[in-house]
Design a protein around this motif. Structure first.
Motif, PDB file in Angstrom:
ATOM      1  N   THR A   8       2.988   5.844  -7.100  1.00  0.00           N
ATOM      2  CA  THR A   8       2.107   6.869  -8.095  1.00  0.00           C
ATOM      3  C   THR A   8       2.413   8.093  -8.019  1.00  0.00           C
ATOM      4  O   THR A   8       2.329   8.676  -8.970  1.00  0.00           O
ATOM      5  CB  THR A   8       0.778   6.424  -7.256  1.00  0.00           C
ATOM      6  OG1 THR A   8       0.423   5.104  -7.152  1.00  0.00           O
ATOM      7  CG2 THR A   8      -0.306   7.219  -8.043  1.00  0.00           C
ATOM      8  N   PHE A   9       2.984   8.502  -6.765  1.00  0.00           N
ATOM      9  CA  PHE A   9       3.402  10.175  -6.828  1.00  0.00           C
ATOM     10  C   PHE A   9       4.376  10.185  -7.808  1.00  0.00           C
ATOM     11  O   PHE A   9       4.656  11.139  -8.198  1.00  0.00           O
ATOM     12  CB  PHE A   9       3.603  10.404  -5.384  1.00  0.00           C
ATOM     13  CG  PHE A   9       2.303  10.977  -4.689  1.00  0.00           C
ATOM     14  CD1 PHE A   9       1.849  12.150  -5.080  1.00  0.00           C
ATOM     15  CD2 PHE A   9       1.746  10.213  -3.696  1.00  0.00           C
ATOM     16  CE1 PHE A   9       0.595  12.510  -4.452  1.00  0.00           C
ATOM     17  CE2 PHE A   9       0.700  10.610  -3.230  1.00  0.00           C
ATOM     18  CZ  PHE A   9      -0.059  11.847  -3.426  1.00  0.00           C
ATOM     19  N   PRO A  27      -1.589  10.627   1.847  1.00  0.00           N
ATOM     20  CA  PRO A  27      -1.167  10.875   0.407  1.00  0.00           C
ATOM     21  C   PRO A  27      -0.388  11.933   0.402  1.00  0.00           C
ATOM     22  O   PRO A  27       0.561  12.194  -0.447  1.00  0.00           O
ATOM     23  CB  PRO A  27      -2.486  11.111  -0.139  1.00  0.00           C
ATOM     24  CG  PRO A  27      -3.513  10.161   0.668  1.00  0.00           C
ATOM     25  CD  PRO A  27      -3.026  10.433   2.051  1.00  0.00           C
ATOM     26  N   LEU A  30       4.234  16.681  10.541  1.00  0.00           N
ATOM     27  CA  LEU A  30       4.194  17.562   9.330  1.00  0.00           C
ATOM     28  C   LEU A  30       5.295  17.042   8.489  1.00  0.00           C
ATOM     29  O   LEU A  30       6.322  16.708   8.724  1.00  0.00           O
ATOM     30  CB  LEU A  30       4.513  18.982   9.798  1.00  0.00           C
ATOM     31  CG  LEU A  30       3.606  19.622  10.983  1.00  0.00           C
ATOM     32  CD1 LEU A  30       3.937  21.129  11.083  1.00  0.00           C
ATOM     33  CD2 LEU A  30       2.242  19.835  10.014  1.00  0.00           C
ATOM     34  N   PRO A  88      -5.418   4.239   9.049  1.00  0.00           N
ATOM     35  CA  PRO A  88      -5.033   3.878   7.729  1.00  0.00           C
ATOM     36  C   PRO A  88      -3.717   4.664   7.298  1.00  0.00           C
ATOM     37  O   PRO A  88      -3.199   4.420   5.949  1.00  0.00           O
ATOM     38  CB  PRO A  88      -6.505   4.342   6.989  1.00  0.00           C
ATOM     39  CG  PRO A  88      -7.223   4.617   7.803  1.00  0.00           C
ATOM     40  CD  PRO A  88      -6.716   4.527   9.252  1.00  0.00           C
ATOM     41  N   GLN A  89      -3.761   5.931   7.709  1.00  0.00           N
ATOM     42  CA  GLN A  89      -2.621   6.698   7.035  1.00  0.00           C
ATOM     43  C   GLN A  89      -1.362   6.544   7.724  1.00  0.00           C
ATOM     44  O   GLN A  89      -0.265   7.042   7.447  1.00  0.00           O
ATOM     45  CB  GLN A  89      -3.025   8.339   7.555  1.00  0.00           C
ATOM     46  CG  GLN A  89      -4.264   8.574   6.523  1.00  0.00           C
ATOM     47  CD  GLN A  89      -4.496  10.373   6.618  1.00  0.00           C
ATOM     48  OE1 GLN A  89      -3.679  10.831   6.144  1.00  0.00           O
ATOM     49  NE2 GLN A  89      -5.458  10.571   7.404  1.00  0.00           N
ATOM     50  N   CYS A  97       3.362  10.567 -11.055  1.00  0.00           N
ATOM     51  CA  CYS A  97       2.612  11.602 -11.387  1.00  0.00           C
ATOM     52  C   CYS A  97       3.830  12.864 -11.559  1.00  0.00           C
ATOM     53  O   CYS A  97       3.623  13.883 -12.195  1.00  0.00           O
ATOM     54  CB  CYS A  97       2.131  12.280 -10.052  1.00  0.00           C
ATOM     55  SG  CYS A  97       0.485  11.290  -9.808  1.00  0.00           S
ATOM     56  N   ALA A 117       1.074   6.412   5.067  1.00  0.00           N
ATOM     57  CA  ALA A 117       0.206   6.314   3.982  1.00  0.00           C
ATOM     58  C   ALA A 117      -0.650   7.340   3.730  1.00  0.00           C
ATOM     59  O   ALA A 117      -1.544   7.379   3.013  1.00  0.00           O
ATOM     60  CB  ALA A 117      -0.598   4.966   4.022  1.00  0.00           C
ATOM     61  N   GLY A 176       0.722  -1.223  -0.010  1.00  0.00           N
ATOM     62  CA  GLY A 176       0.087  -0.025   0.030  1.00  0.00           C
ATOM     63  C   GLY A 176       0.846   1.292  -0.138  1.00  0.00           C
ATOM     64  O   GLY A 176       0.456   2.092  -0.807  1.00  0.00           O
ATOM     65  N   ILE A 186       2.835   1.760  -3.326  1.00  0.00           N
ATOM     66  CA  ILE A 186       1.836   1.996  -4.649  1.00  0.00           C
ATOM     67  C   ILE A 186       1.549   3.646  -4.380  1.00  0.00           C
ATOM     68  O   ILE A 186       1.659   4.432  -5.328  1.00  0.00           O
ATOM     69  CB  ILE A 186       0.435   1.421  -4.180  1.00  0.00           C
ATOM     70  CG1 ILE A 186       0.479  -0.021  -4.806  1.00  0.00           C
ATOM     71  CG2 ILE A 186      -0.385   1.916  -5.244  1.00  0.00           C
ATOM     72  CD1 ILE A 186      -0.639  -0.896  -4.367  1.00  0.00           C
ATOM     73  N   LEU A 187       1.615   4.075  -3.044  1.00  0.00           N
ATOM     74  CA  LEU A 187       1.292   5.498  -2.940  1.00  0.00           C
ATOM     75  C   LEU A 187       2.584   6.400  -3.543  1.00  0.00           C
ATOM     76  O   LEU A 187       2.546   7.292  -4.042  1.00  0.00           O
ATOM     77  CB  LEU A 187       0.951   5.812  -1.380  1.00  0.00           C
ATOM     78  CG  LEU A 187      -0.575   6.052  -0.876  1.00  0.00           C
ATOM     79  CD1 LEU A 187      -0.417   6.429   0.496  1.00  0.00           C
ATOM     80  CD2 LEU A 187      -0.978   7.122  -2.032  1.00  0.00           C
TER      81      LEU A 187
END
Lengths: 240, 448
Positions: free
Chosen positions: A28-29, A99, A197, A190-191, A32, A97, A21, A24-25
């Motif tokens: 994915t970034f 985002p 920060l 979940p995060q 991007c 996690a 998980g 993937i984050l």
């Protein structure tokens, strides 16, 4: 692109479910952000970056020193990672996690790393440092595996992943860099289990912090413009 | 350079993947906080638990000193609506505005008269702010800026918009930056006609300052303008009778490149534009302000070509001579604007769903005088304080000093609690900030 995805698939197969998980984050970034320095605006960063050297980056403060462990379990002085090259330093933890948290910050550094793979001069000039503030989970061995998964290009600039022997040894470094880290009230959030920060630091060759980015300002185009601004500043000073 | 079409597609796919993953992982942290705060600030989950009130000391009242007052705002608490702590500083400094650092662990409280800045730790015990550092060499360190007007959280640092300068104590002033640990970083002087530093419309640049707020996704900083030390330390009656003094108020706003801190364009906004409130929605590229002396609502906005413009969009009442609007608070959905009017003590509420055409929909008398207005992120609770400046507050029976809390149901304001700061021997309440224990537990290492 196809090869890129195939490699990513292989990496995912080597991970456990939680790591998948997070990966993937981050991945994915990173996707991007590919070629983001060439990219135009998006809704989060809807402006043109400034021309390097057209502005000043005043000194914020000196980058603090401290004892850390590298991915080979060897003691390194943070001072050695914040001097001699223009350094982009980020505090992370691999279980994050959120985002717009560590996956995003790692993605930005990953893009800078990819850029330096294509720019040998830049590769010799800058350094990337990711410091974990979760030493119990992010052991040197774990960070080594994480780094292998994250670093796309072997030929890019130096990118060091470091952690600490213990939280006690990490505390003075967190304080010096004003990096707030708290336990979340729900460890199964979940995060991720820690609240923090996003803090990414731009440090010049003399070990002086010249900018601090958070998720709202962590735009790879701005970071690159700032890096080049420091290099132009050096060039101007050496010509005087 | 133009982004390749395949890259654009890749980005769209990637964000779709992120969206799916976020949904799989659960909801993002919900936002619940006053709507006037910096976008770089850590947010509070749930209802605000405390209201911190930066309060001017009054000679002969209590200890006479400026103080940071903590009020319990938890509805189910036995001490709800009561003062639970008061942390005094050294003497009276014309306490005015305050602000959090981005990690919400400190409150920086500024004094307009002495230019001292008091830094409180509110993280160790949010119920008992503790003074940890005082910046008392502000003018020397900053190269002559004085009148620090609060603190605005930026990543790892604070931006302090100032009101004056040490040379002539007029309105020419600067923006100042300090790191979160109190180290001076830089001073950026507001542009003037003779030193516009590249800003367009330089003939409008008066160099005055007041508020400073950032719209991160546009990389712009917007500043407004008030008046200098000579005026804000003068009795209000004397100023209005002094035609020369009345000439020394700001009539401009400036849009800056935030990243480079370079002024880009000056706008004519006559009559002392004060508080700035950027809209929150991702496709709302505008900010409101109110002119204190003009009693007008103004909009600073990006036009169809992306060029920044400023225009007057509505009067604030038709009262002859104006109502001295001094604070505004925009709801998180960008639909409702609350305006605190010092002159007649009323809160006027505007429907700003169409930002170009605000319409007043409600008004309520809050007290004999009213200054600051702050609302919760959900828009259900509003708090008002009474004091503007020690020398500008009303006299005699009109000099009410209070913190008043209200519930807003979308149609009317209903009182929740009322604290009389004179009866409590506290002073003149000014700026409010919200606090919560839920913003984070102690540092992971310190807790061991």
């Amino acid at each position: 692109m196809l090869l890129h995805l195939q490699n990513a698939r292989k990496r995912v197969l080597r991970m456990n479910f939680k790591e998948i998980g997070v990966f993937i984050l981050a991945y994915t970034f990173a996707l991007c952000l590919t070629n983001a320095s060439d990219s135009p605006r998006d809704s989060d960063y809807d402006y043109d970056p400034p021309a390097p050297g057209s502005y000043a980056l005043p000194v914020v403060k000196l980058a603090a020193d401290g004892a850390l462990l590298d991915t080979n379990n060897k003691v390194v002085n943070l001072r050695d990672l914040t001097h001699g090259r223009v350094t982009v330093l980020s505090f992370i933890y691999t279980r994050c996690a959120a985002p717009k948290g560590c996956p995003y910050a790692v993605g930005i550094l990953g893009q800078l790393h990819d850029l330096t793979a294509k720019d040998k001069a830049l590769a010799k000039t800058i350094r990337l440092v990711s410091i974990s503030f979760d030493p119990e989970y992010d052991t040197p061995q774990h960070l080594a595996a994480y780094a292998e998964n994250i670093r796309e290009e072997n030929s890019g600039c130096e990118w060091r992943f470091v952690t600490a022997k213990s939280r006690a040894e990490l505390e003075p470094i967190l304080l010096a860099y004003d990096q707030a880290v708290d336990k979340r009230s729900n460890p199964a959030d979940p995060q991720g289990p820690l609240y923090h920060l996003v803090r990414v630091f731009l440090i010049d060759r003399q070990g002086r912090i010249r900018n601090i980015y958070s998720s709202g300002t962590l735009d790879s185009r701005l970071v690159l413009a700032d890096v080049k601004t420091l290099l132009l500043e050096e060039s101007k000073l050496s010509n005087q | 350079m133009k982004m390749p079409a395949n890259c654009q597609l890749q980005i769209k796919i990637s964000f779709a993947a992120i969206g799916a993953l976020v949904l799989a992982l659960g909801p993002l942290v919900s936002r619940a906080d006053e709507t006037c705060s910096s976008p770089y600030l850590a947010r509070i989950d749930g209802q605000e638990e405390f209201v911190y009130v930066w309060t001017l000391g009054v000679e002969g009242l209590g200890d006479g000193a400026d103080k940071l007052v903590t009020v319990d705002a938890k509805p189910d608490s036995p001490s709800y609506g009561k003062v639970i702590n008061s942390a005094s500083v050294d003497g009276r400094n014309e306490a005015h505005h305050a602000g959090f650092t981005d990690d919400r662990r400190q409150v920086w409280c500024a004094g307009l008269e002495t230019s001292r800045v008091f830094i409180f730790d509110i993280h160790t015990d949010p119920t008992k702010p503790k003074l940890t550092k005082t910046i008392d060499n502000f003018a020397e360190t900053t190269g002559g800026a004085i009148g620090p007007h609060g603190a605005y959280a930026l990543p790892g640092r604070v931006l302090i918009p100032c009101l004056s300068n040490a040379t002539d104590k007029g309105g020419r002033t600067a923006l100042v930056e300090y790191s979160n640990d109190g180290n001076y970083i830089a001073t950026h002087w507001l542009p003037t006609k003779n030193d516009a530093r590249g800003a367009a419309n330089s003939e409008l640049a008066d160099g005055y300052g007041y508020d400073a707020r950032v719209l991160p996704r546009k990389n712009v900083l917007l500043t407004s303008s008030f008046t200098g030390w000579n005026n804000y330390m003068m009795d209000f009656g004397k100023i209005t009778a002094d035609t020369e003094a009345m000439k020394h108020f700001g009539n401009s706003m400036v849009i800056w490149d935030f990243h480079t801190r370079q002024p880009k364009k000056v706008f004519a906004v006559p009559g002392a534009p004060l508080e700035i409130r950027w809209a929150w929605s991702n496709n709302h590229n505008y900010a409101f302000t109110a002119t204190a002396l003009g009693s007008k609502l103004w909009l600073v906005y990006a036009d169809d070509k992306g060029e920044w413009q400023a225009k007057e969009v509505a009067p604030i009442s038709d009262v002859k001579g104006g109502v001295l609007p001094v604070d505004i608070s925009l709801s998180a959905d960008d639909k409702t604007l609350f305006v605190g009017c010092f002159g007649d003590g009323k809160c006027r509420v505007f429907d700003v769903s169409d930002a170009q055409k605000p319409k007043q929909i409600y008004e309520k008398l809050i007290g004999k005088q009213v200054n600051m207005v702050s609302q919760s992120w959900d828009g259900k609770r509003l708090y008002f304080t009474s004091s503007l400046l020690a020398h500008w507050d009303k006299q005699g029976a009109d000099n009410e000093q209070f913190l008043r809390a209200y519930a807003w149901d979308g149609k009317e304001l209903r009182p929740s609690f009322d604290l009389d700061f004179t009866a409590l021997k506290l002073g003149r309440p000014h700026h409010m900030l919200f606090g919560s224990t839920k913003i984070g537990s102690p540092r992971i290492v310190a807790a061991r």
